[in-house]
Design a protein around this motif. Structure first.
Motif, short mmCIF file in Angstrom:
data_model
loop_
_atom_site.label_atom_id
_atom_site.label_comp_id
_atom_site.label_asym_id
_atom_site.label_seq_id
_atom_site.Cartn_x
_atom_site.Cartn_y
_atom_site.Cartn_z
N CYS A 183 0.96 -1.31 0.04
CA CYS A 183 -0.01 -0.11 -0.06
C CYS A 183 0.80 1.31 -0.12
CB CYS A 183 -0.88 0.07 1.35
SG CYS A 183 -2.03 1.56 1.34
N VAL A 184 0.68 2.21 -0.80
CA VAL A 184 1.23 3.44 -1.06
C VAL A 184 -0.01 4.41 -0.86
CG1 VAL A 184 2.46 5.17 -2.57
CG2 VAL A 184 3.20 2.69 -2.45
N PRO A 185 0.01 5.38 -0.17
CA PRO A 185 -1.17 6.13 0.08
C PRO A 185 -1.68 6.89 -1.29
CG PRO A 185 0.27 6.43 1.98
CD PRO A 185 0.74 5.77 1.00
N GLY A 186 -3.11 6.76 -1.43
CA GLY A 186 -3.47 7.30 -2.71
C GLY A 186 -3.22 6.61 -3.82
N ARG A 187 -2.82 5.47 -3.78
CA ARG A 187 -2.50 4.30 -4.92
C ARG A 187 -3.28 2.95 -4.80
NH1 ARG A 187 2.08 5.77 -8.11
NH2 ARG A 187 2.26 8.07 -7.86
N ASP A 188 -3.79 2.49 -5.90
CA ASP A 188 -4.65 1.39 -5.90
C ASP A 188 -3.78 0.15 -6.32
OD1 ASP A 188 -6.87 2.93 -5.63
OD2 ASP A 188 -7.23 2.87 -7.67
N PHE A 189 -4.22 -1.04 -6.16
CA PHE A 189 -3.35 -2.28 -6.98
C PHE A 189 -4.33 -2.81 -8.14
CE2 PHE A 189 -6.12 -4.45 -3.69
CZ PHE A 189 -6.81 -5.55 -4.45
N GLU A 190 -3.82 -3.68 -8.86
CA GLU A 190 -4.36 -3.93 -10.20
C GLU A 190 -4.36 -5.38 -9.95
OE1 GLU A 190 -3.77 -2.42 -14.18
OE2 GLU A 190 -2.73 -4.21 -14.11
N LEU A 191 -5.44 -6.06 -10.45
CA LEU A 191 -5.66 -7.42 -10.52
C LEU A 191 -5.78 -7.72 -12.00
CD1 LEU A 191 -6.03 -10.71 -9.49
CD2 LEU A 191 -8.48 -9.88 -9.53
N ARG A 192 -4.70 -8.76 -12.55
CA ARG A 192 -5.09 -9.23 -14.02
C ARG A 192 -5.16 -10.82 -13.90
NH1 ARG A 192 -3.29 -6.55 -18.80
NH2 ARG A 192 -2.83 -4.99 -17.48
#
Length: 137
Positions: free
Chosen positions: A55-64
């Protein structure tokens, strides 16, 4: 191919798992089947790691997700923007019995055919795992 971004939260990780099994069902891998349950476990662990450790504040993660029907393989990729890379578990290593974390990659290693970490375009990394249906069913 299925690609979706999620908030780097527990809720985002839970939603990633739920949408992954839904997508598998659309691809002909039924809910509750051994293959679906295995991929759900891999997505849950990688998404939880992205929400907790990546987790980086303000950033999402992506699922592919990708499904190669001919080869019988589902590939799961979870990308986040944190620069830290997970280390493969030491052979035979186990977290203390009362530890509340530290088992995720052990589970992924146990159920996936193979897994690893790759660079991604932009900051961060992609943790990926592949599951051969022949070994999952």
């Amino acid at each position: 191919m299925f690609v979706q971004r999620f908030s780097a939260t527990r809720r985002g990780a839970r939603l990633a798992r739920r949408l992954a099994v839904h997508r598998l069902d659309l691809w002909g891998v039924p809910y509750g089947s051994p293959a679906s349950e295995t991929v759900a476990l891999v997505v849950a662990e990688l998404a939880a790691n992205a929400a907790l450790h990546g987790c980086v504040p303000g950033r999402d993660f992506e699922l592919r997700l990708s499904h190669d029907r001919a080869a019988g393989v589902v590939r799961v990729e979870v990308s986040d923007t944190h620069p830290g890379r997970p280390e493969p578990p030491e052979p035979g290593a186990q977290p203390p019995a009362d530890a509340e974390s530290g088992r995720g990659l052990l589970l992924v290693e146990a159920v996936a055919t193979r897994w690893g970490v790759a660079d991604r375009l932009g900051p961060g990394k992609t943790v990926w795992a592949e599951c051969d249906f022949g070994q999952c069913q």
